[in-house]
Design an enzyme around this catalytic site. Structure first.
Site, mmCIF file in Angstrom:
data_model
loop_
_atom_site.group_PDB
_atom_site.id
_atom_site.type_symbol
_atom_site.label_atom_id
_atom_site.label_comp_id
_atom_site.label_asym_id
_atom_site.label_seq_id
_atom_site.Cartn_x
_atom_site.Cartn_y
_atom_site.Cartn_z
ATOM 1 N N CYS A 55 0.834 -1.200 0.000
ATOM 2 C CA CYS A 55 0.000 0.000 0.000
ATOM 3 C C CYS A 55 0.877 1.262 0.000
ATOM 4 C CB CYS A 55 -0.994 -0.050 1.147
ATOM 5 S SG CYS A 55 -2.482 0.901 0.771
ATOM 6 N N HIS A 58 -3.706 -5.121 0.374
ATOM 7 C CA HIS A 58 -3.137 -5.652 1.618
ATOM 8 C C HIS A 58 -3.153 -7.176 1.625
ATOM 9 C CE1 HIS A 58 -2.843 -1.860 3.929
ATOM 10 N NE2 HIS A 58 -3.779 -1.478 3.075
ATOM 11 N N GLU A 71 -1.515 -9.133 3.401
ATOM 12 C CA GLU A 71 -1.385 -9.677 4.769
ATOM 13 C C GLU A 71 -2.744 -10.014 5.383
ATOM 14 O OE1 GLU A 71 -1.054 -6.550 3.902
ATOM 15 O OE2 GLU A 71 -1.540 -5.130 5.491
HETATM 16 N N1 GLN Z 1 -2.137 6.613 2.690
HETATM 17 C C1 GLN Z 1 -2.210 5.852 1.486
HETATM 18 C C2 GLN Z 1 -3.556 5.994 0.813
HETATM 19 O O1 GLN Z 1 -4.531 6.348 1.440
HETATM 20 C C3 GLN Z 1 -1.893 4.395 1.730
HETATM 21 C C4 GLN Z 1 -2.834 3.720 2.659
HETATM 22 C C5 GLN Z 1 -2.309 2.427 3.238
HETATM 23 O O2 GLN Z 1 -1.092 2.200 3.287
HETATM 24 N N2 GLN Z 1 -3.188 1.602 3.747
HETATM 25 O O3 GLN Z 1 -3.664 5.750 -0.354
#
Ligand code: GLN
Length: 547
Positions: free
Chosen positions: A382, A508, A510
């Site tokens: 992410c 994600h 994970e």
């Molecule tokens: N802050 C980033 C976004 O909103 C990544 C979010 C995250 O790592 N879950 O796109």
């Protein structure tokens, strides 16, 4: 008819109610029962999505896009079945529903009160899962500690449900602490007695006590606990500290928690639970053949719970590779040019963690530059993936001050930008791109080789995305998109061509790794780290060889 098990906690928080609930569920599942677990949290936030990781650890996202408590992660990892919106309920959600009903006039002029309106809504939600699926057993974990003011309506709802459903259809397991006093060289039962008294005052006699303890409970202690807490001796279950949470189901089996539960619920079952896969996992976990050291770069590293699912995914992927994964937490805020080599130089792989906001971002970007240039295996998740794109833009494409508009709205090169459908959203709770979305993989990419398929679904939680205006420039210079969302053409995965293992994912992974199904990307990352480790050893050997 569905049977209900409620798990409450006493004496102290952090006793591991989630793990006990998940372990019991595992044993019942292994006996062939269809089991669900849910978590009821007494705090007023509608969901934990708006909570800072320091307050509440990781926010776990389900396929259907709910931002939930991290215990749901344990449920999924142990049971290998997905959870949903309905599996996590907070006081905030309960009140929101009741207040909405009040505004709609549902209560027909009545005074709306905690009892019966709030408790009725709690009871409705406690039984809701049985309407959606034919669960035989539903386990409900109640967050917090008995005696807290805010958990009272939940405990009262359990009391009512126990009465309505009948004793053999609903039971209460109370998880408590038996502290060891070093000076007295004794285990103490008094805090548990008081905690059970607290429950009795609200009208609940617990059926089973699960006792967290550093030392073994002898028969005398078990009898004492049984007598003073009014339970049978075999309902006093010892839960000793163990080296891994994955041992807990085996410990609960040894203590016959599952049998005692089935007896109390009048469920006849003679077969032993089938735990062959679980035991094989534990066996490999405890007998690794090799070892790798992985850096976890993030800004919440001092708090284990903030990256809970990542840590667990490493354990699953390590077992798949017969490898012990030693995770070194690296605080991105304190990474500097000078400390990069010392902190990252000896690692076999680096994962740059998800995150929000500008704090620590430059440390992440510097770390990625070092990893890219030194060809160390890299896995960005992410925000970690977004940082990889920013680093590439700045240092390979020479786009000075390239950034994400999340951190620098004035950047001349917004290689990461807010998604178009996020631009007008002002509400914070539950408004990110959340839950499972499809992704198409490019053949022969790292991702496709890991998944062995071209179509995947992964869970998301973000507002920003790769800016497709830069797509061609990136691809020409060797950072390619190997995963694309087919509906919106969003870049979901990036990989570097000129690197043995460099992958960043917008989703994600994970959140989908379980004991039975370790996540393919974690498995392939740990495999790459093992290969890298071996290569480094060979290089060392050949340069120091005297022949
Ligand atoms: N802050 C980033 C976004 O909103 C990544 C979010 C995250 O790592 N879950 O796109």
């Amino acid at each position: 008819m569905t049977k209900y098990i409620f798990v409450t906690g006493g004496v102290s928080s952090s006793l591991g109610k989630g793990i006990i609930a998940a372990s019991l569920a595992k044993l019942l599942q292994a006996r062939g029962f269809k089991v669900a677990i849910q978590k009821f949290d007494p705090y007023i936030n509608v969901d934990p999505g708006t909570l800072n990781p320091y307050e509440h650890g990781e926010c776990y996202v389900t396929d259907d896009g709910a931002e939930t408590d991290l215990d749901l992660g344990h449920y999924e990892r142990f049971l290998n079945t997905p959870t949903s919106q309905a599996n996590n309920v907070t006081t905030g959600k309960i009140y929101q529903t009741v207040i909405n009903h009040e505004r709609e006039g549902v209560f027909l002029g009545k005074t709306v009160q905690v009892i019966p309106h709030i408790t009725n809504e709690i009871k409705r939600r406690m039984q809701a899962l049985s309407l959606t699926d034919d669960y035989e057993i539903i386990i409900t974990e109640i967050g917090g500690t008995v005696g807290d003011i805010e958990s009272l309506p939940f405990i009262e709802s359990i009391r009512q449900l126990k009465w309505e459903l009948g004793n053999n259809n609903a039971i209460v397991i109370h998880l408590t602490l038996i502290p060891y006093l070093k000076s007295a060289k004794e285990l103490k039962t008094k805090p548990t007695q008081h905690s059970v008294k607290d429950l009795l005052e609200i009208g609940i006699q617990p059926d089973i006590l699960v006792c967290r303890t550093e030392m073994s409970l002898n028969m005398e202690l078990r009898r004492k606990l049984a007598l003073f807490c009014n339970v049978t001796v075999n309902s006093v279950i010892e839960a000793r500290d163990v080296s891994t949470i994955y041992d807990v189901p085996m410990e609960m089996l040894r203590e016959q928690l599952d049998r005692t539960v089935l007896d109390k619920l009048n469920l006849v079952q003679t077969d032993e639970p089938d735990l062959e896969k679980w035991k094989a996992f534990l066996n490999r976990l405890k007998n690794p053949k090799k070892e790798v050291r992985i850096g976890l770069v993030g800004k919440y590293v001092e708090l284990q719970d903030a990256y809970k699912s990542i840590h667990e995914s490493f354990i699953h992927a390590g077992v798949s590779n017969d490898c012990k994964v030693i995770v070194e937490s690296i605080h991105s805020e304190f990474l500097t040019e000078e400390t990069l080599k010392e902190k990252l130089g000896e690692l076999d792989g680096v994962l740059v963690a998800p995150g929000f906001g500008g704090r620590g971002v430059e440390g992440k970007i510097d770390a990625i530059r070092f990893i890219r240039e030194n060809k160390i295996p890299f896995f960005g998740i992410c925000f970690g993936m977004q940082c990889a794109a920013i680093e590439f833009a700045r240092n390979v494409l020479h786009l000075k001050d390239a950034h994400s508009t999340e951190v620098n709205q004035q950047t001349p090169h917004p290689v990461i930008d807010i998604m178009s459908d996020q631009k007008d959203i002002t509400q914070k709770g539950g408004t990110m791109r959340l839950g499972a979305y499809a992704c198409k993989l490019k053949s022969d990419s790292i991702a496709q080789k890991a998944y062995h398929t071209n179509d995947i679904m992964e869970r998301h939680r973000h507002r920003y995305e790769f800016n497709n205006l830069y797509f061609e420039q990136f691809e020409k210079a060797g950072m390619i998109a190997t995963g694309i969302n087919p509906d919106k053409n969003l870049v979901e995965i990036i990989e570097l061509l000129d690197h043995p293992y460099f992958i960043g994912v917008q989703f994600h992974p994970e959140l989908k790794s379980t004991v039975e199904n370790p996540h393919p990307l974690f498995v392939s990352f740990i495999k790459a780290a093992c290969d890298y480790h071996e290569k480094q050893l060979n290089n060392k050997f050949s340069t120091t060889s005297v022949f």
